[in-house]
Design an enzyme around this catalytic site. Structure first.
Site, PDB file in Angstrom:
ATOM      1  N   ARG A 104      -5.628  12.869   4.436  1.00  0.00           N
ATOM      2  CA  ARG A 104      -5.758  12.798   2.971  1.00  0.00           C
ATOM      3  C   ARG A 104      -5.772  11.344   2.509  1.00  0.00           C
ATOM      4  NH1 ARG A 104      -6.330  17.478   4.024  1.00  0.00           N
ATOM      5  NH2 ARG A 104      -8.444  16.717   4.089  1.00  0.00           N
ATOM      6  N   GLU A 107      -9.077  10.065   3.322  1.00  0.00           N
ATOM      7  CA  GLU A 107     -10.031  10.655   2.391  1.00  0.00           C
ATOM      8  C   GLU A 107      -9.993   9.947   1.031  1.00  0.00           C
ATOM      9  OE1 GLU A 107     -11.182  15.211   1.685  1.00  0.00           O
ATOM     10  OE2 GLU A 107      -9.132  14.720   1.064  1.00  0.00           O
ATOM     11  N   SER A 130      -4.997  -8.524   0.383  1.00  0.00           N
ATOM     12  CA  SER A 130      -4.363  -8.755   1.674  1.00  0.00           C
ATOM     13  C   SER A 130      -3.548  -7.546   2.119  1.00  0.00           C
ATOM     14  CB  SER A 130      -3.437  -9.974   1.597  1.00  0.00           C
ATOM     15  OG  SER A 130      -2.769 -10.164   2.822  1.00  0.00           O
TER      16      SER A 130
END
Length: 164
Positions: A104, A107, A130
């Site tokens: 997830r 995703e 960063s």
């Protein structure tokens, strides 16, 4: 009856990808019944940084090793050399991830990565966030309906690209 605190344990499918000390730390953590939050408080670090130490993704200081050894009753000699060496980051799991929660997160970057980039570029200019000069937190919020929400904060220094 209050719900018993559940502890994060080491996924046996990734043990071969982690430093040798990871298994010892997770076993000691479970045996002592400690959460990453409790260990983080003892070390004076964030929960995510401490979990990163356990997975070999964060370099430990001598003080971290001393405190972990004391808290978890793990011999200092068994963990010091590896934990204070340079981490081999990014190899803990397969790519793309197969563990549902980690997928997830992957995703989210797949779906919103370009949107994040566009907004950051408009706010900061041409550059990158960063992941070295960086910190993160994970918090829990409960809304008015009682639903639990995860709040992940990613804070990284802005590094503008330089002209050369």
């Amino acid at each position: 009856m209050p719900e018993q605190q559940r502890l994060a344990t080491l996924d046996s499918s990734i043990v071969s990808r982690l430093p040798a000390y990871s298994q010892s730390l997770f076993e000691a953590k479970t045996q002592k019944g400690l959460t990453f939050e409790a260990i983080a408080q003892h070390l004076g670090r964030s929960e995510v940084a401490v979990a990163g130490l356990f997975y070999g993704q964060v370099q430990a200081s001598a003080e971290d090793v001393d405190k972990l050894s004391e808290l978890l009753s793990v011999p200092k000699e068994a963990i010091a050399a590896q934990m204070m060496g340079f981490p081999d980051r990014g190899r803990a799991g397969p790519m793309p991830p197969v563990e549902p929660l980690i997928y997830r997160l992957y995703e989210i970057v797949q779906n919103y990565g370009y949107a994040f980039k566009a907004v950051m570029n408009e706010k900061f200019g041409d550059g990158i966030m960063s992941a070295i000069c960086f910190n993160t937190t994970v918090d829990k919020e409960v809304d008015e309906t009682g639903a639990a929400w995860v709040v992940i904060t990613l804070k990284g220094k802005w590094l503008p690209f330089t002209r050369f």
